[in-house]
Scaffold this active site. Structure first.
Site, PDB file in Angstrom:
ATOM      1  CE  LYS A 144       3.320  -3.682   6.509  1.00 27.94           C
ATOM      2  NZ  LYS A 144       3.653  -2.325   6.099  1.00 27.94           N
ATOM      3  CE1 TYR A 179       4.494  -3.268   0.939  1.00 24.70           C
ATOM      4  CE2 TYR A 179       6.572  -3.940   1.885  1.00 24.70           C
ATOM      5  CZ  TYR A 179       5.054  -3.675   2.056  1.00 24.70           C
ATOM      6  OH  TYR A 179       4.637  -3.777   3.237  1.00 24.70           O
ATOM      7  NE  ARG A 195      -6.808  -1.896   1.967  1.00 21.57           N
ATOM      8  CZ  ARG A 195      -5.789  -1.433   1.792  1.00 21.57           C
ATOM      9  NH1 ARG A 195      -4.337  -2.139   1.917  1.00 21.57           N
ATOM     10  NH2 ARG A 195      -5.548  -0.089   1.277  1.00 21.57           N
ATOM     11  CG  ASN A 220       1.631   0.221   8.104  1.00 20.73           C
ATOM     12  OD1 ASN A 220       2.365  -0.844   8.140  1.00 20.73           O
ATOM     13  ND2 ASN A 220       1.155   0.762   7.108  1.00 20.73           N
ATOM     14  CG  HIS A 262       0.634  -5.919   2.948  1.00 18.59           C
ATOM     15  ND1 HIS A 262       0.555  -4.561   2.033  1.00 18.59           N
ATOM     16  CD2 HIS A 262       0.148  -6.964   2.184  1.00 18.59           C
ATOM     17  CE1 HIS A 262       0.250  -4.979   0.842  1.00 18.59           C
ATOM     18  NE2 HIS A 262       0.081  -6.207   0.835  1.00 18.59           N
ATOM     19  CD  GLU A 303      -0.527  -7.967  -2.177  1.00 15.95           C
ATOM     20  OE1 GLU A 303      -1.418  -8.214  -1.295  1.00 15.95           O
ATOM     21  OE2 GLU A 303      -0.103  -6.838  -2.309  1.00 15.95           O
TER      22      GLU A 303
HETATM   23  P1  CMP Z   1       1.455  -1.712   3.745  1.00 13.37           P
HETATM   24  O1  CMP Z   1      -0.131  -1.921   3.633  1.00 13.37           O
HETATM   25  O2  CMP Z   1       2.310  -2.760   3.804  1.00 13.37           O
HETATM   26  O3  CMP Z   1       1.255  -1.314   1.952  1.00 13.37           O
HETATM   27  C1  CMP Z   1       2.342  -0.384   1.300  1.00 13.37           C
HETATM   28  C2  CMP Z   1       2.998   0.344   2.208  1.00 13.37           C
HETATM   29  O4  CMP Z   1       3.817   1.201   1.913  1.00 13.37           O
HETATM   30  C3  CMP Z   1       2.334   0.585   3.520  1.00 13.37           C
HETATM   31  O5  CMP Z   1       1.628  -0.082   4.116  1.00 13.37           O
HETATM   32  C4  CMP Z   1       3.161   1.501   4.289  1.00 13.37           C
HETATM   33  O6  CMP Z   1       3.883   0.754   5.038  1.00 13.37           O
HETATM   34  C5  CMP Z   1       4.025   1.999   3.162  1.00 13.37           C
HETATM   35  N1  CMP Z   1       3.720   3.586   2.659  1.00 13.37           N
HETATM   36  C6  CMP Z   1       2.592   3.823   1.831  1.00 13.37           C
HETATM   37  N2  CMP Z   1       2.634   5.226   1.587  1.00 13.37           N
HETATM   38  C7  CMP Z   1       3.623   5.623   2.402  1.00 13.37           C
HETATM   39  C8  CMP Z   1       4.072   7.020   2.663  1.00 13.37           C
HETATM   40  N3  CMP Z   1       3.488   8.130   2.072  1.00 13.37           N
HETATM   41  N4  CMP Z   1       5.290   7.184   3.339  1.00 13.37           N
HETATM   42  C9  CMP Z   1       5.777   6.157   3.970  1.00 13.37           C
HETATM   43  N5  CMP Z   1       5.432   4.922   3.871  1.00 13.37           N
HETATM   44  C10 CMP Z   1       4.141   4.584   3.358  1.00 13.37           C
END
Ligand code: CMP
Length: 160
Positions: free
Chosen positions: A11, A51, A87, A124, A127, A138
């Site tokens: 990201k 998303y 993962r 984070n 993804h 995806e």
């Molecule tokens: P990602 O692995 O990109 O997949 C979905 C994304 O949604 C996840 O990483 C986080 O960045 C975001 N996400 C999922 N759950 C939450 C949450 N409870 N609060 C904020 N962001 C979230």
């Protein structure tokens, strides 16, 4: 044992922190094969497609803000049980809960701690597809078939 393909995206926070090489290197070291890779800056419409499961959730606005804030590195990786393996290497969603040794556990704690104060989505770093179904969706969204290069051998390369 099944050979699988999975989608991974470093990201904007990972790109801006200049740890793209470090992250890709981890995947190469465990023998995952890069069969698709691009540097791309996506827009809001694309974010909603990627998303689609989260668009209605309260955190979606922050998630989109983060995704469209700069270029990302999109990857397709291939290898034995690649979806679960990647993962595991990425670590759990909230960096505060990601185990040391995972990508999020090793690199995301500090920026996560500052995220609230800056009012952005969870930074984070990365993804990764969470199932065969999401990997298929995806990979299809981010890559055309012509952008997938699986026609090289990592084990019997003539350069080794
Ligand atoms: P990602 O692995 O990109 O997949 C979905 C994304 O949604 C996840 O990483 C986080 O960045 C975001 N996400 C999922 N759950 C939450 C949450 N409870 N609060 C904020 N962001 C979230």
């Amino acid at each position: 044992m099944t050979i699988q393909r999975t989608f991974v995206m470093i990201k904007p926070d990972g790109v801006q922190r200049q740890i793209v090489g470090e992250i890709i290197s981890r995947f190469e070291k465990v023998g995952l094969k890069i069969i698709g890779m691009k540097f791309i800056h996506v827009d809001s419409d694309f974010s909603k497609k990627h998303y689609s499961d989260h668009v209605e959730k309260p955190f979606y606005a922050g998630l989109e803000d983060l995704l469209v804030s700069g270029p990302v590195v999109a990857l397709v990786l291939e290898g034995a049980e690649a979806i679960a393996l990647v993962r595991k290497m990425v670590g759990s969603t909230a960096p505060s809960g990601a185990a040391p040794g995972t990508i999020r556990g090793d690199y995301a704690h500090m920026s996560y701690a500052r995220a609230d104060e800056k009012k952005i989505g969870v930074p984070n770093l990365i993804h990764a597809s969470d199932s065969e179904e999401s990997a298929k969706k995806e990979m299809g969204l981010w890559f055309s078939e012509a952008e997938i290069y699986d026609n090289y051998d990592t084990v019997h390369s003539k350069f080794m």
